[in-house]
Design an enzyme around this catalytic site. Structure first.
Site, PDB file in Angstrom:
ATOM      1  N   LYS A 243     -15.611  -8.012   4.617  1.00 32.84           N
ATOM      2  CA  LYS A 243     -14.510  -8.331   5.542  1.00 32.84           C
ATOM      3  C   LYS A 243     -14.840  -7.906   6.967  1.00 32.84           C
ATOM      4  O   LYS A 243     -15.504  -6.889   7.169  1.00 32.84           O
ATOM      5  CB  LYS A 243     -13.227  -7.600   5.126  1.00 32.84           C
ATOM      6  CG  LYS A 243     -12.648  -8.027   3.796  1.00 32.84           C
ATOM      7  CD  LYS A 243     -11.399  -7.200   3.488  1.00 32.84           C
ATOM      8  CE  LYS A 243     -10.807  -7.543   2.126  1.00 32.84           C
ATOM      9  NZ  LYS A 243      -9.774  -6.555   1.732  1.00 32.84           N
TER      10      LYS A 243
ATOM     11  N   HIS B  49       0.845  -1.202   0.000  1.00 28.94           N
ATOM     12  CA  HIS B  49       0.000   0.000   0.000  1.00 28.94           C
ATOM     13  C   HIS B  49       0.881   1.253   0.000  1.00 28.94           C
ATOM     14  O   HIS B  49       0.604   2.216  -0.713  1.00 28.94           O
ATOM     15  CB  HIS B  49      -0.880   0.061   1.262  1.00 28.94           C
ATOM     16  CG  HIS B  49      -1.910  -1.021   1.380  1.00 28.94           C
ATOM     17  ND1 HIS B  49      -2.011  -1.831   2.489  1.00 28.94           N
ATOM     18  CD2 HIS B  49      -2.900  -1.408   0.547  1.00 28.94           C
ATOM     19  CE1 HIS B  49      -3.028  -2.661   2.328  1.00 28.94           C
ATOM     20  NE2 HIS B  49      -3.580  -2.440   1.155  1.00 28.94           N
TER      21      HIS B  49
ATOM     22  N   SER C  87      -2.913  -7.738   3.226  1.00 28.44           N
ATOM     23  CA  SER C  87      -3.086  -7.558   4.669  1.00 28.44           C
ATOM     24  C   SER C  87      -3.406  -8.903   5.330  1.00 28.44           C
ATOM     25  O   SER C  87      -2.923  -9.200   6.421  1.00 28.44           O
ATOM     26  CB  SER C  87      -4.215  -6.569   4.951  1.00 28.44           C
ATOM     27  OG  SER C  87      -3.908  -5.330   4.379  1.00 28.44           O
TER      28      SER C  87
ATOM     29  N   ARG D  98      -2.585  -6.068  -8.018  1.00 22.43           N
ATOM     30  CA  ARG D  98      -1.435  -6.942  -7.786  1.00 22.43           C
ATOM     31  C   ARG D  98      -1.344  -8.061  -8.817  1.00 22.43           C
ATOM     32  O   ARG D  98      -0.263  -8.478  -9.189  1.00 22.43           O
ATOM     33  CB  ARG D  98      -1.532  -7.592  -6.393  1.00 22.43           C
ATOM     34  CG  ARG D  98      -1.249  -6.635  -5.277  1.00 22.43           C
ATOM     35  CD  ARG D  98      -1.705  -7.211  -3.982  1.00 22.43           C
ATOM     36  NE  ARG D  98      -3.117  -7.538  -4.071  1.00 22.43           N
ATOM     37  CZ  ARG D  98      -3.866  -7.920  -3.056  1.00 22.43           C
ATOM     38  NH1 ARG D  98      -3.336  -8.073  -1.878  1.00 22.43           N
ATOM     39  NH2 ARG D  98      -5.151  -8.177  -3.214  1.00 22.43           N
TER      40      ARG D  98
HETATM   41  O1  PNS Z   1      -8.925  -2.827   0.830  1.00 23.66           O
HETATM   42  P1  PNS Z   1     -10.251  -3.341   0.327  1.00 23.66           P
HETATM   43  O2  PNS Z   1     -10.954  -4.143   1.408  1.00 23.66           O
HETATM   44  O3  PNS Z   1     -10.134  -4.111  -0.951  1.00 23.66           O
HETATM   45  O4  PNS Z   1     -11.141  -2.026   0.010  1.00 23.66           O
HETATM   46  C1  PNS Z   1     -12.444  -2.158  -0.505  1.00 23.66           C
HETATM   47  C2  PNS Z   1     -13.228  -0.861  -0.289  1.00 23.66           C
HETATM   48  C3  PNS Z   1     -13.303  -0.505   1.194  1.00 23.66           C
HETATM   49  C4  PNS Z   1     -12.572   0.262  -1.071  1.00 23.66           C
HETATM   50  C5  PNS Z   1     -14.681  -1.117  -0.854  1.00 23.66           C
HETATM   51  O5  PNS Z   1     -15.293  -2.163  -0.153  1.00 23.66           O
HETATM   52  C6  PNS Z   1     -15.558   0.130  -0.808  1.00 23.66           C
HETATM   53  O6  PNS Z   1     -15.498   0.946  -1.716  1.00 23.66           O
HETATM   54  N1  PNS Z   1     -16.360   0.255   0.268  1.00 23.66           N
HETATM   55  C7  PNS Z   1     -17.271   1.366   0.439  1.00 23.66           C
HETATM   56  C8  PNS Z   1     -18.706   1.011  -0.057  1.00 23.66           C
HETATM   57  C9  PNS Z   1     -18.794   1.204  -1.558  1.00 23.66           C
HETATM   58  O7  PNS Z   1     -18.756   2.317  -2.054  1.00 23.66           O
HETATM   59  N2  PNS Z   1     -18.832   0.084  -2.327  1.00 23.66           N
HETATM   60  C10 PNS Z   1     -18.771   0.135  -3.766  1.00 23.66           C
HETATM   61  C11 PNS Z   1     -20.095   0.202  -4.430  1.00 23.66           C
HETATM   62  S1  PNS Z   1     -21.071  -1.239  -4.130  1.00 23.66           S
END
Ligand code: PNS
Length: 161
Positions: free
Chosen positions: A41, A17, A128, A90
């Site tokens: 998660k 990150h 992570s 990745r």
């Molecule tokens: O590090 P991650 O867990 O891959 O991040 C994912 C994250 C937090 C960016 C994603 O789940 C997210 O955007 N969450 C906020 C809710 C949202 O806007 N979801 C997308 C439209 S359904």
């Protein structure tokens, strides 16, 4: 001013990150690293812990801010008057899900672009969850995470034994 939002769970932030944050900071005027909820998660670290690790790990990066938001990413982007979402890729396995997210976010607001940065190949295997798994078995993660994260991992998994 080109503001990029780099969203994620950051549970915890890894060297992979950090590599994306540094490189995004070279391309955009401002990078806001935002801890968000991923409904898929259950985080191991609290929001406060994840923010603290990010703030300490990005100390000295002049155009980088750390923030959090509970809600839709696209609403947050609008609130910040930003137009760019940065995501790290990745492997091909990341692509399908990220592609879906980028298309959904574009459907919700077509003025916002999602831009992907390829991981540095040094970190392509890092995640992570892998970090937490290694740390939970007492493995050495010193080269994989910034030092503020190492401290928290040690406190959480190693000093408990
Ligand atoms: O590090 P991650 O867990 O891959 O991040 C994912 C994250 C937090 C960016 C994603 O789940 C997210 O955007 N969450 C906020 C809710 C949202 O806007 N979801 C997308 C439209 S359904």
């Amino acid at each position: 001013m080109a503001i990029a939002i780099y969203p994620g769970s950051f549970d915890p932030v890894t060297n992979g990150h950090i590599d994306i944050i540094v490189r995004a900071g070279l391309v955009f005027d401002k990078v806001i690293v935002t801890v968000m909820d991923n409904p898929r998660k259950t985080p191991a670290f609290t929001l406060e812990e994840r923010l603290e690790m990010l703030v300490e790990s990005t100390k000295g990066m002049k155009n980088v801010e750390v923030d959090y938001y509970h809600g839709l990413l696209i609403d947050y982007v609008k609130q910040k008057k930003a137009k760019i979402i940065v995501k790290g890729l990745r492997a091909i396995s990341d692509f399908e899900f990220e592609f879906q997210m980028a298309l959904i976010n574009r459907k919700l607001n077509e003025e916002v672009e999602t831009m992907f940065m390829m991981t540095n190949n040094k970190y392509s295997y890092l995640s992570s969850s892998i970090i937490k798994e290694i740390a939970s078995y007492g493995g050495d993660v010193r080269k994989l995470v910034p030092s503020p994260v190492l401290k928290k991992l040690t406190a959480k998994y190693i000093q408990k034994e």
